[in-house]
Design an enzyme around this catalytic site. Structure first.
Site, PDB file in Angstrom:
ATOM      1  N   GLY A 148     -22.408 -24.532  20.320  1.00 44.27           N
ATOM      2  CA  GLY A 148     -22.508 -25.514  19.241  1.00 44.27           C
ATOM      3  C   GLY A 148     -22.928 -24.922  17.911  1.00 44.27           C
ATOM      4  O   GLY A 148     -23.283 -25.637  16.981  1.00 44.27           O
ATOM      5  N   ASN A 207     -16.218 -30.026  28.437  1.00 50.16           N
ATOM      6  CA  ASN A 207     -17.500 -30.687  28.687  1.00 50.16           C
ATOM      7  C   ASN A 207     -17.738 -31.630  27.506  1.00 50.16           C
ATOM      8  O   ASN A 207     -18.027 -31.173  26.397  1.00 50.16           O
ATOM      9  CB  ASN A 207     -18.596 -29.609  28.785  1.00 50.16           C
ATOM     10  CG  ASN A 207     -19.982 -30.216  28.876  1.00 50.16           C
ATOM     11  OD1 ASN A 207     -20.144 -31.432  29.003  1.00 50.16           O
ATOM     12  ND2 ASN A 207     -20.998 -29.360  28.801  1.00 50.16           N
ATOM     13  N   LYS A 251     -20.077 -33.687  27.068  1.00 50.96           N
ATOM     14  CA  LYS A 251     -21.515 -33.890  26.803  1.00 50.96           C
ATOM     15  C   LYS A 251     -21.818 -35.382  26.606  1.00 50.96           C
ATOM     16  O   LYS A 251     -21.169 -36.225  27.227  1.00 50.96           O
ATOM     17  CB  LYS A 251     -21.964 -33.021  25.632  1.00 50.96           C
ATOM     18  CG  LYS A 251     -21.633 -31.532  25.885  1.00 50.96           C
ATOM     19  CD  LYS A 251     -22.324 -30.574  24.955  1.00 50.96           C
ATOM     20  CE  LYS A 251     -21.912 -29.151  25.305  1.00 50.96           C
ATOM     21  NZ  LYS A 251     -22.567 -28.130  24.507  1.00 50.96           N
TER      22      LYS A 251
HETATM   23  P1  13P Z   1     -19.445 -25.639  22.203  1.00 49.75           P
HETATM   24  O1  13P Z   1     -18.012 -25.346  22.572  1.00 49.75           O
HETATM   25  O2  13P Z   1     -19.630 -26.874  21.400  1.00 49.75           O
HETATM   26  O3  13P Z   1     -20.129 -24.434  21.627  1.00 49.75           O
HETATM   27  O4  13P Z   1     -20.197 -25.954  23.617  1.00 49.75           O
HETATM   28  C1  13P Z   1     -20.064 -25.072  24.659  1.00 49.75           C
HETATM   29  C2  13P Z   1     -20.655 -25.705  25.863  1.00 49.75           C
HETATM   30  O5  13P Z   1     -21.865 -25.855  25.964  1.00 49.75           O
HETATM   31  C3  13P Z   1     -19.747 -26.154  26.923  1.00 49.75           C
HETATM   32  O6  13P Z   1     -20.439 -26.462  28.082  1.00 49.75           O
END
Ligand code: 13P
Length: 249
Positions: free
Chosen positions: A172, A9, A11
């Site tokens: 995160g 993902n 984002k």
């Molecule tokens: P991280 O791997 O950055 O913790 O994010 C996880 C996430 O929200 C994937 O959709």
């Protein structure tokens, strides 16, 4: 009977040229990969990345979609528009959608049903907040999100659904759920799906873990009986960190 499924993902990161560069690197480095893969760039990079992923072993995913097919919904993106770009799967109910953008279970459920109706695969995200975990409510929260998210979904469609367990406190933050804690929630989700759809459907359900998955913790997570893959955020932004997760073990 279940296969591993590793999804990235991306984002709200990357310009089109940066997204293209990452997609090209993933195509070349994962072409001999043994698992199922997906990359979900921002809407603005879907066309660019889709052209690179076309015909490869990496699915094109979107990070969200509207609950309506079309109409007066300023700023939203519809399932028809996603399909037009070659999108094959959509992430729904991500914790950032639930908590920052206040999407509730009913809205997420409408999106899930619409995506399935149009032939998309769905990654339905569930997960508890830190205070919910500390109050001993993690299983109950994930159960409610699963049940409400799947309301009205027919058993025949369940094969196109993946559940991603993403504890909000692990996203995160660098804090990963222990493999044991994650596996316990995954087992609970599988029990819930078994109650709703029967043992065979529950046994076939792919459940990803998400939340600070990194190259050095992926194999331990994936070794657990009920963990069938990962939904990766930060570490999905570079081939150097995503590829070792995608080829864990
Ligand atoms: P991280 O791997 O950055 O913790 O994010 C996880 C996430 O929200 C994937 O959709």
């Amino acid at each position: 009977m279940r296969h591993y499924y590793i999804a990235g993902n991306w984002k709200m990161h990357k310009s089109r040229s940066e997204a293209a560069e990452l997609a090209r690197a993933l195509v070349s480095q994962l072409k001999d990969g043994k698992h199922k893969y997906l990359a979900a760039p921002s809407f603005t990079s879907l066309e660019t990345v889709g052209a690179i992923l076309k015909g490869t072993n990496i699915l094109l995913g979107a990070q969200n979609m509207a609950a309506e097919e079309q109409g007066a919904h300023t700023g939203e993106v519809s399932v028809l528009q996603l399909k037009d770009l070659g999108v094959q799967a959509v992430i729904l109910g991500h914790s950032e959608r639930r908590h920052t953008y206040k999407e509730d279970d009913a809205l997420i459920n409408r999106k899930v049903r619409l995506a399935l109706q149009h032939g998309l695969e769905v990654i339905l995200c569930v997960g508890e907040l830190l205070e919910e975990r500390e109050a001993g409510k993690a299983e109950a929260v994930c159960e409610a999100q699963t049940v409400k998210g799947l309301e009205g979904v027919a058993k025949e469609s369940l094969a196109r659904i993946t559940i991603a367990y993403e504890p909000v406190w692990a996203i995160g933050t660098g804090k990963t759920a222990t493999p044991e804690d994650a596996d316990a929630i995954h087992a609970h989700i599988r029990r819930v799906v078994g109650r709703l759809y029967g043992a065979d459907a529950a046994a076939a359900l792919i459940i990803q873990y998400g939340g600070s998955v990194k190259p050095d913790n992926a194999a331990q997570l994936m070794a657990k009986e009920n963990i069938d893959g990962a939904l990766v955020g930060g570490a999905a932004l570079k081939a150097d960190t995503f590829v070792p997760i995608a080829k864990f073990g």
